[in-house]
Design an enzyme around this catalytic site. Structure first.
Site, PDB file in Angstrom:
ATOM      1  N   GLY A 424       0.823  -1.185   0.000  1.00  9.80           N
ATOM      2  CA  GLY A 424       0.000   0.000   0.000  1.00  9.80           C
ATOM      3  C   GLY A 424       0.860   1.238   0.000  1.00  9.80           C
ATOM      4  N   GLY A 426       0.326   5.638   0.176  1.00  7.36           N
ATOM      5  CA  GLY A 426      -0.610   6.742   0.215  1.00  7.36           C
ATOM      6  C   GLY A 426       0.089   7.990   0.676  1.00  7.36           C
ATOM      7  N   GLY A 429       2.429   7.455   3.666  1.00  7.62           N
ATOM      8  CA  GLY A 429       3.690   6.735   3.565  1.00  7.62           C
ATOM      9  C   GLY A 429       3.476   5.422   2.851  1.00  7.62           C
ATOM     10  CB  THR A 430       5.515   2.977   1.608  1.00 11.96           C
ATOM     11  OG1 THR A 430       5.815   4.207   0.954  1.00 11.96           O
ATOM     12  CG2 THR A 430       5.344   1.896   0.575  1.00 11.96           C
ATOM     13  CB  VAL A 431       1.703  -0.494   4.110  1.00 11.96           C
ATOM     14  CG1 VAL A 431       1.589  -1.758   4.946  1.00 11.96           C
ATOM     15  CG2 VAL A 431       1.052   0.665   4.839  1.00 11.96           C
ATOM     16  CE  LYS A 445       0.739   4.238   8.563  1.00 11.12           C
ATOM     17  NZ  LYS A 445      -0.464   4.534   9.311  1.00 11.12           N
ATOM     18  CG  ASP A 542      -7.625   9.290   9.007  1.00  6.70           C
ATOM     19  OD1 ASP A 542      -8.581   9.764   8.346  1.00  6.70           O
ATOM     20  OD2 ASP A 542      -6.510   9.053   8.513  1.00  6.70           O
TER      21      ASP A 542
END
Ligand SMILES: *[C@@H]1O[C@H](CO)[C@@H](O)[C@H](O)[C@H]1NC(C)=O
Ligand SMILES: *[C@@H]1O[C@H](CO)[C@@H](O)[C@H](O)[C@H]1NC(C)=O
Ligand SMILES: *[C@@H]1O[C@H](CO)[C@@H](O)[C@H](O)[C@H]1NC(C)=O
Ligand SMILES: *[C@@H]1O[C@H](CO)[C@@H](O)[C@H](O)[C@H]1NC(C)=O
Ligand SMILES: *[C@@H]1O[C@H](CO)[C@@H](O)[C@H](O)[C@H]1NC(C)=O
Ligand SMILES: *[C@@H]1O[C@H](CO)[C@@H](O)[C@H](O)[C@H]1NC(C)=O
Ligand SMILES: *[C@@H]1O[C@H](CO)[C@@H](O)[C@H](O)[C@H]1NC(C)=O
Ligand SMILES: *[C@@H]1O[C@H](CO)[C@@H](O)[C@H](O)[C@H]1NC(C)=O
Ligand SMILES: *[C@@H]1O[C@H](CO)[C@@H](O)[C@H](O)[C@H]1NC(C)=O
Length: 735
Positions: A424, A426, A429-431, A445, A542
């Site tokens: 993922g 976004g 950041g990045t997963v 993460k 969120d």
């Protein structure tokens, strides 16, 4: 003085004789070495005890050498010791038709001795005639045959160029490893039509490069007159039919007995040959047959531009004192002036290698320093990120659920954060998908750099998160503090996000209402738990469909909370955050900049809408106009056209329930926080709606569903492919 001289001469002669005999001896000691001009090297030999084995027994008559063992008189013309070949004569087959009516019919056959074969590379079957079909039938464990046809019905069509081109003469290859052959003619091809100029047909096996065709060979007896003794053919021979590996083991019959000899597998026949090793020459089949080559006597083959000195098996070559050459075997030695230059070159080489050494040292030091700095940096980050505090907390509160990872561990788990491991990406950041040493699959993460939160807050957050243990909350496994922005390690969710499930169209043609209700309820339970489990309550901050993940069996789990603690501190970041969650953000928060549990309720309302409408929070309809899902929904509700707004695939039986869900969403989406229900109330409501739906279902359940529920093992997910998972969603009706 006069008396001594003859003695000296005699001694010298003897010495020369022994040297000569030892260097050139080819036959066994005490055996005849030549026959006519031909040298007969052992393993060949004349007379008992002089040859290696039966086939090598030769006889010498009138300066001609013959194979003793063969049925026909087969003369040996040449012997190649290292190539394993002999040139021998073979007979010509001929067949004639005469005008007076007589015919002569001839065949020619040849047999070889053991360890001899007819070379297929060196020989060809050649037939001569103008109406001729010749056959060769051979034997090499199998029966192998070939044939050759030549036609030229008048004298003009005979090839005059000397080539064997098919006009008066033809050639063809013969099979490998033949030990015998018999050449015959086809009787149907008689020479009646051409007997004016070609009464006879001829055929033979001969060395291919030797034969040159002449037109007059077609005339009567011209060929047989010219080659009375037959034609030369090449035979291959070996000294044993085993391969070298096997032959070496069999000491009693091993033929390569000379020192400095070696065994070579014959490339032309089945078996082995011997050869002298590099630097030696002679007969490898004789004891002491391989002699050192005196390379210095043969400067053409073994060049030396300086002083040559022979060694056993080799030679050395050096320059005279005062001269120099890089390699006197290749280039000439030159005088001292150049050797000065060489010295300079040497010095230069010395200096440069010193310099290289020094540079290497400096680099090594620099790398070491860099490493130290990196370590230091890591430590600083660790402290900045509250590593020590976390350690203390972990010790005092006995938190044992959160683990502190090192950068190396995480690098290893993600293959150095390889892009193939990304699951993922976004604005946050990045997963990455990671596999820990104990084979546990995790999600790592890696956030983008943000204005760093207060370290105490972050650690507090970690501790709270690590203590949350709810089946619908993604579990935090640990973190890594050695980097500028800490990395978080979560349990891995194999089925992606809720957003993907409902909005990425390729994934699912239909998701059952039950599955949607379950996901909604599970998410609501998680949020309710967060709101009630700690004081002050943990606000997610969120809530949105990308933050609801789907685990095994599509169980919903909420992730990514704690936004409350990482709230943006300045205007720009505030705007970024608003952008990121546009469509979900509590309108009250926009005014008061204060996140509460009720903000989560509002956002959850949006998720509920997504679930029943399958529209994204900000969506574009047919007019391509971007619309807010909330406003459109509230408008549709007001204008009583809710039905047209819902996802068509779930319309039907549960319409009243959908109305209820819509009402619940409406409550959650109230403008004022205090008008919204509590998360626990939402969860309760959803639980109720779900139960009602299930009761309704059981009432009018189709038999098919019932049957599948009773016997879940009938259901084979692999047979339905990707949709299998969706079937699984439908199945959970019975849970
Ligand atoms: C064989 O050759 C030798 C010398 O080359 C010659 O003296 C001798 O006469 C020859 N013998 C025959 C039978 O031709
Ligand atoms: C083979 O022997 C013949 C004489 O019999 C000679 O003329 C020819 O040069 C020899 N060929 C080789 C390759 O030694
Ligand atoms: C094998 O056959 C080729 C072609 O006839 C020949 O040149 C060679 O000397 C033979 N023997 C060896 C050991 O290569
Ligand atoms: C036929 O002719 C050939 C050659 O011309 C001769 O060798 C042969 O003896 C003759 N045969 C008879 C039966 O005349
Ligand atoms: C060669 O073939 C001919 C014709 O088939 C036959 O008569 C003869 O016996 C054969 N020769 C050998 C040695 O096999
Ligand atoms: C190899 O040679 C031996 C005799 O030396 C013989 O008995 C054996 O049959 C041969 N093998 C083959 C495969 O030709
Ligand atoms: C002939 O002998 C060679 C060498 O041993 C072998 O590689 C090849 O297979 C044989 N060919 C046939 C047709 O037997
Ligand atoms: C025999 O040895 C020589 C050198 O020692 C080499 O040049 C040659 O190729 C070898 N022959 C075979 C058949 O291996
Ligand atoms: C002979 O000596 C040179 C070096 O002087 C070496 O490279 C070569 O391999 C040697 N040859 C043999 C057959 O030992």
């Amino acid at each position: 003085m006069a008396g001594v001289l003859p003695w000296l001469t005699l001694a010298a002669t003897l010495l020369l004789a022994t040297i000569k005999s030892s260097t050139s001896r080819m036959a066994k000691p005490g055996c005849r070495e030549t026959c006519g001009d031909l040298t007969i090297p052992y393993p060949f030999g004349i007379g008992p005890g002089c040859y290696y084995s039966q086939g090598f027994d030769v006889s010498c008559e009138d300066n001609h050498t013959f194979m003793h063992d063969s049925s026909s008189q087969m003369e040996i013309y040449n012997i190649s010791l290292l190539g394993g070949q002999v040139r021998v004569n073979t007979l010509i087959a001929s067949k004639c038709y005469y005008k007076n009516g007589t015919t002569t019919d001839g065949w020619a056959s040849t047999d070889t001795a053991q360890f001899f074969t007819i070379s297929s590379k060196a020989n060809k079957l050649t037939a001569i005639g103008c109406y001729t079909l010749a056959f060769l039938r051979g034997y090499n464990k199998h029966t192998a045959g070939t044939g050759c046809l030549s036609m030229c019905l008048d004298q003009q069509s005979v090839d005059q160029s000397g080539r064997c081109s098919g006009m008066g003469c033809c050639q063809t290859s013969i099979a490998p490893n033949l030990t015998s052959f018999n050449i015959t003619f086809d009787g149907r091809y008689n020479n009646y039509d051409v007997l004016g100029f070609n009464p006879c047909s001829y055929a033979f096996v001969a060395e291919q490069d030797w034969f040159r065709f002449e037109a007059f060979y077609l005339e009567d007896n011209k060929l047989t007159e010219k080659f009375k003794d037959g034609v030369p053919a090449v035979f291959d021979w070996v000294t044993g039919n085993q391969s070298c590996d096997e032959a070496v083991k069999d000491r009693s019959s091993y033929a390569c007995i000379s020192k400095n000899s070696q065994c070579v597998n014959s490339p032309n026949a089945t078996g082995y040959l011997c050869n002298c090793t590099d630097g030696f020459e002679g007969n490898p089949y004789l004891e002491d047959g391989c002699q050192d080559i005196n390379e210095c006597q043969n400067p053409d083959q073994y060049p030396c531009h300086g002083i040559c000195s022979n060694t056993i098996g080799n030679y050395s070559c050096s320059c005279t004192p005062g001269t120099h050459s890089i390699d006197p075997k290749i280039s000439t030695c030159s005088a001292d002036a150049d050797s000065e230059k060489a010295k300079l070159t040497k010095m230069f080489i010395g200096i440069s290698s010193c310099a290289i050494l020094l540079l290497t040292c400096v680099f090594a030091l620099l790398i070491e320093c860099q490493k130290k700095r990196l370590m230091k940096e890591k430590e600083i980050f660790f402290q900045q990120n509250g590593g020590l505090l976390l350690y203390e907390q972990i010790r005092s509160k006995q938190v044992d659920t959160v683990r502190i990872f090192t950068t190396e561990e995480l690098e290893q788990a993600t293959n150095k954060f390889d892009s193939s491991r990304e699951v993922g990406r976004g604005s946050y950041g990045t997963v990455y998908k990671g596999i820990l040493k104990d084979n546990r699959v995790v999600a790592i993460k890696r956030s983008k750099i943000m204005n760093m939160v207060q370290k105490d807050d972050f650690v507090q957050e970690m501790i709270i998160l690590s203590q949350i243990n709810h089946k619908n909350v993604v579990k935090l496994i640990g973190c890594c503090l050695e980097v500028e922005v800490p990395m978080l390690v979560y349990e891995f969710m194999p089925n992606g996000t809720l957003f993907d499930l409902i909005h990425v169209t390729y994934r699912s043609p239909s998701i059952s209402l039950e599955a949607r209700l379950r996901i909604a309820q599970e998410s609501a339970e998680a949020l309710a738990y967060l709101h009630s489990s700690a004081s002050p309550p943990i606000v997610h901050g969120d809530v949105k469909s990308p933050n609801i993940l789907l685990g095994d069996n599509y169980i919903a789990k909420v992730t990514d909370f704690g936004a409350s603690r990482m709230l943006p501190k300045d205007e720009i970041q505030f705007m970024t955050m608003v952008q990121g969650t546009l469509g979900y953000l509590d309108p009250e928060y926009l005014q008061e900049r204060q996140l509460t549990e009720k903000s989560d309720v509002y956002s959850f309302g949006v998720v509920l809408l997504e679930l029943i409408t399958r529209k994204t929070a900000i969506y574009s309809d047919v007019t391509e106009e971007k619309k807010s899902l909330v406003s459109s929904f509230l408008l549709a509700l007001k204008e009583s056209r809710l039905q047209s707004f819902l996802d068509r695939s779930i319309l039907g039986v549960g319409m009243e329930l959908l109305q209820e869900v819509a009402q619940l969403a409406k409550c959650c989406l109230s403008m004022k926080g205090e008008e919204r229900p509590l998360m626990s109330e939402v969860a309760e409501r959803l639980r109720f709606i779900r139960r009602t739906w299930r009761e309704q279902l059981t009432e009018n359940a189709s038999e098919e569903i019932e049957c599948m529920l009773e016997n879940p093992s009938n259901y084979d997910p692999s047979s339905t492919g990707r949709h299998g998972n969706l079937m699984a969603l439908d199945l959970e009706i019975g849970r």
